[in-house]
Design a protein around this motif. Sequence first.
Motif, mmCIF file in Angstrom:
data_model
loop_
_atom_site.group_PDB
_atom_site.id
_atom_site.type_symbol
_atom_site.label_atom_id
_atom_site.label_comp_id
_atom_site.label_asym_id
_atom_site.label_seq_id
_atom_site.Cartn_x
_atom_site.Cartn_y
_atom_site.Cartn_z
ATOM 1 N N UNK A 71 -4.898 8.438 -15.330
ATOM 2 C CA UNK A 71 -3.552 7.869 -15.393
ATOM 3 C C UNK A 71 -3.193 7.387 -13.988
ATOM 4 N N UNK A 72 -2.989 6.098 -13.857
ATOM 5 C CA UNK A 72 -2.590 5.578 -12.544
ATOM 6 C C UNK A 72 -1.073 5.425 -12.538
ATOM 7 N N UNK A 73 -0.413 6.414 -11.951
ATOM 8 C CA UNK A 73 1.051 6.465 -12.009
ATOM 9 C C UNK A 73 1.682 6.384 -10.623
ATOM 10 N N UNK A 74 0.902 5.981 -9.617
ATOM 11 C CA UNK A 74 1.427 6.001 -8.251
ATOM 12 C C UNK A 74 2.299 4.780 -7.997
ATOM 13 N N UNK A 75 3.494 4.807 -8.583
ATOM 14 C CA UNK A 75 4.436 3.707 -8.374
ATOM 15 C C UNK A 75 5.758 4.277 -7.914
ATOM 16 N N UNK A 76 6.419 3.533 -7.068
ATOM 17 C CA UNK A 76 7.683 4.009 -6.500
ATOM 18 C C UNK A 76 8.821 3.368 -7.273
ATOM 19 N N UNK A 77 9.483 4.172 -8.069
ATOM 20 C CA UNK A 77 10.620 3.640 -8.805
ATOM 21 C C UNK A 77 11.936 3.986 -8.146
ATOM 22 N N UNK A 78 11.912 5.060 -7.382
ATOM 23 C CA UNK A 78 13.147 5.495 -6.728
ATOM 24 C C UNK A 78 13.483 4.593 -5.553
ATOM 25 N N UNK A 79 14.495 4.985 -4.820
ATOM 26 C CA UNK A 79 14.841 4.209 -3.626
ATOM 27 C C UNK A 79 13.690 4.308 -2.641
ATOM 28 N N UNK A 80 13.317 3.193 -2.066
ATOM 29 C CA UNK A 80 12.217 3.234 -1.114
ATOM 30 C C UNK A 80 12.735 2.934 0.274
ATOM 31 N N UNK A 81 12.076 3.560 1.233
ATOM 32 C CA UNK A 81 12.497 3.345 2.617
ATOM 33 C C UNK A 81 12.219 1.912 3.017
ATOM 34 N N UNK A 82 11.035 1.438 2.636
ATOM 35 C CA UNK A 82 10.711 0.073 3.055
ATOM 36 C C UNK A 82 9.877 -0.610 2.003
ATOM 37 N N UNK A 83 10.159 -1.866 1.834
ATOM 38 C CA UNK A 83 9.438 -2.651 0.835
ATOM 39 C C UNK A 83 7.975 -2.785 1.189
ATOM 40 N N UNK A 84 7.687 -2.863 2.482
ATOM 41 C CA UNK A 84 6.300 -3.026 2.902
ATOM 42 C C UNK A 84 5.492 -1.787 2.532
ATOM 43 N N UNK A 85 6.095 -0.622 2.719
ATOM 44 C CA UNK A 85 5.415 0.626 2.367
ATOM 45 C C UNK A 85 5.160 0.678 0.856
ATOM 46 N N UNK A 86 6.187 0.316 0.094
ATOM 47 C CA UNK A 86 6.058 0.345 -1.360
ATOM 48 C C UNK A 86 4.959 -0.608 -1.814
ATOM 49 N N UNK A 87 4.922 -1.784 -1.201
ATOM 50 C CA UNK A 87 3.895 -2.770 -1.546
ATOM 51 C C UNK A 87 2.507 -2.191 -1.265
ATOM 52 N N UNK A 88 2.414 -1.511 -0.132
ATOM 53 C CA UNK A 88 1.136 -0.915 0.268
ATOM 54 C C UNK A 88 0.678 0.121 -0.767
ATOM 55 N N UNK A 89 1.590 0.981 -1.168
ATOM 56 C CA UNK A 89 1.239 2.034 -2.131
ATOM 57 C C UNK A 89 0.890 1.427 -3.477
ATOM 58 N N UNK A 90 1.749 0.506 -3.945
ATOM 59 C CA UNK A 90 1.626 0.061 -5.329
ATOM 60 C C UNK A 90 0.515 -0.971 -5.500
ATOM 61 N N UNK A 91 0.558 -2.010 -4.689
ATOM 62 C CA UNK A 91 -0.370 -3.125 -4.905
ATOM 63 C C UNK A 91 -1.726 -2.814 -4.287
ATOM 64 N N UNK A 92 -1.716 -2.447 -2.999
ATOM 65 C CA UNK A 92 -2.995 -2.157 -2.341
ATOM 66 C C UNK A 92 -3.565 -0.856 -2.907
ATOM 67 N N UNK A 93 -2.685 0.104 -3.164
ATOM 68 C CA UNK A 93 -3.125 1.363 -3.770
ATOM 69 C C UNK A 93 -3.815 1.126 -5.097
ATOM 70 N N UNK A 94 -3.267 0.242 -5.895
ATOM 71 C CA UNK A 94 -3.871 -0.052 -7.198
ATOM 72 C C UNK A 94 -5.253 -0.675 -7.025
ATOM 73 N N UNK A 95 -5.384 -1.556 -6.011
ATOM 74 C CA UNK A 95 -6.698 -2.146 -5.729
ATOM 75 C C UNK A 95 -7.731 -1.057 -5.496
ATOM 76 N N UNK A 96 -7.348 -0.083 -4.648
ATOM 77 C CA UNK A 96 -8.263 1.014 -4.335
ATOM 78 C C UNK A 96 -8.581 1.821 -5.584
#
Lengths: 309, 372
Positions: A71-96
């Motif tokens: 289950x790939x559930x590593x997505x940030x739905x809550x308030x995020x500190x920074x959009x760049x960090x969220x992008x890194x986790x969600x998009x680049x994280x998904x690539x990995x």
Amino acid sequence: MRVALTGPTGDFGTLLLPRLREDARVSRIVTLGTRGTSGPRVVHHRVDLTRYDVESELVDLLCEAEVDVLYHLAFLHGRTRSGAFAHEVEVIGTLHVLAAAARAGVKKLVVPSYTLVYGARPDNPVLLGEDAPLHGSAASRFVSDRVEVEKQVAAFRQAHPEVEVTVFRFAPVLGPTADNPATRFFRRPLAPTLLGFDPLWQAVHEDDACAALLHVLDRPAAGVFNVVSADVLPLSAMLALAGTRPLPLPAPLARAILRGLNAAGITATPPTLLDYLHYACVADGARCRDELGFEPRHSAREALRALRA
Amino acid sequence: MPKRVLGNDPFERGAAQRPEAPAAKPAAPPPKPAPVPKAPLPAKRAAAKPSPRAPKPALPEEVARAPSPLEALPAPVPPPAEPRAPGGWGGANVELASALSVLRATAEALRAGLGSSPSVELDVYGGDEKLQAALGPLADFLYTRWFRVSVEGAEHVPRGGALLVANHAGALPIDGPVLNEVLRRSRPDLPGPRWLVEDQVFYAPLLGTLLNRLGAVRASPENAARLLAEGRPVSVFPEGIQGIGKPFRERYRLKRFGRGGFVKLALRTGVPILPVAIVGGEESLPLLAKLPASFLGMPYLPLTPLGPIPLPARWYVRIGPPIPLPEPAVGVPDGTAALAVVESLVERTRRHIEEMLQELLRARGSAIFFGD
């Protein structure tokens, strides 16, 4: 059955993990995330998806655990500190995660998404099918990242037909514990709406979202499925059920105000998100019902009432 | 080609052809309740209606209280008789009660358009049956007393889905709801009829929302195919925004019929095309001017005599028999040969509607607001 989760402490993770622990079908749960989890049959590994070398680490862990379902559930739905960090986790994280899943020979992959990826557009049909193009919402980080994740997953499905990939596109997930842009909108005491517009919305109760994810644990379910409430509600009724007072503004004025607030640094909400208050983005849940035999038990009405519970 | 009959009406100066009654022509006061212009009318009309019947369309009181269309017409004639005379006091109470229910329904409609009547039972198309039931008194009043709609050919609508192709008229697209009401009333045996509206109307603030709750669906092939698959009669207005955006002097002249989407849809789904002519829309809501309204997100704001309140023109709706489709009825047209088929079917439908319009206009003669 051995199950692995990325993002076990995230929005979907906190919903799913307790139920997986109680599920008799599951013999072992491997959680992969930055924050720890515990429980019987749960093995936690600290994994940071934003690290450049996380892929080989993931491959090792997935191979070692002989995971059946990821289950790939590593997505940030809550308030995020920074959009760049969220992008890194969600998009680049998904690539990995996708690359690691392919190399580790994972047989089944489940990824949640949202019907928001279709985009609220004037030319949407009454009910959007799963094959509709993903227009998203250009300036919104939250929506664009989800569209990008979906595109990666779609490419992965083509490249790796041997892996069974299930993508669930959920209507806005509402419930007592859910925290995402939709719940935040409906929990406000006062929510802006566009004067003279009352688009149709859907919702799905967080328990139903979770049930859908569990439903495919031991069922063949390759493909993309909309998971939506059977009922459709106008935005005005959604707000009334949630106990939120609407603040109707003329559409051009609302966009101008939002642009001003953004420029002043008070808000960071792209005006394009107002499209979801302007046009409908209603998806057809027929495929999920007919092919997977899954239907949400709660109506959108109940999901909204649960918001205040 | 038969001479165009544009009707003889109070808005047209001089151009009206009314050989029977040349007396009341240039800048004439509208054919008001005053029975003066009635005398020289053809015998059939005079015979059909005993003239001393007081104010013909007995206006309920709330219309007189609210900005009444009749009052706003040029050269107002003093109210001819007590409106409640025929019914006596009992009748007055009934009138008052029905007037109140019409008012209540109007307020309900406004609330729905503004999105401030949170109804929770919509179908997937956005239609709100509860609201439609609540608006019943208003619909009833408009249909039977204000527009006095007369219908011909409703028996042509078959079961199992049909595409009704009609002319579009009037500054505000109320012909959709009227045609829908025609089908609902005259063919209660069919599944709920729907009509399609063009984007510019569907996304007009307030109006679009209200029409959607009343049953309008955004015009698109997918939506139409879904409605037809449910066996519903679906009304379309292929002229689109062009049809409701033409000035009053061009009334009942058909604009271009889109790109023939309705023909392709009929060929693909195998449902019949029924031509429909609607007369009355242009006089109910004549388009006097287009006001700029980009600040509202609309292409223009139509200027009509009484704003959104339609004038009480009589409406005539004629539904024609199905247009014969080519032999292999179901098939997706492609290629240039198929394009020609589509074109010719569009043209045939258009011509049929045109003919029916002219017939209706000729039969109507001068009886636009009054007469039987």
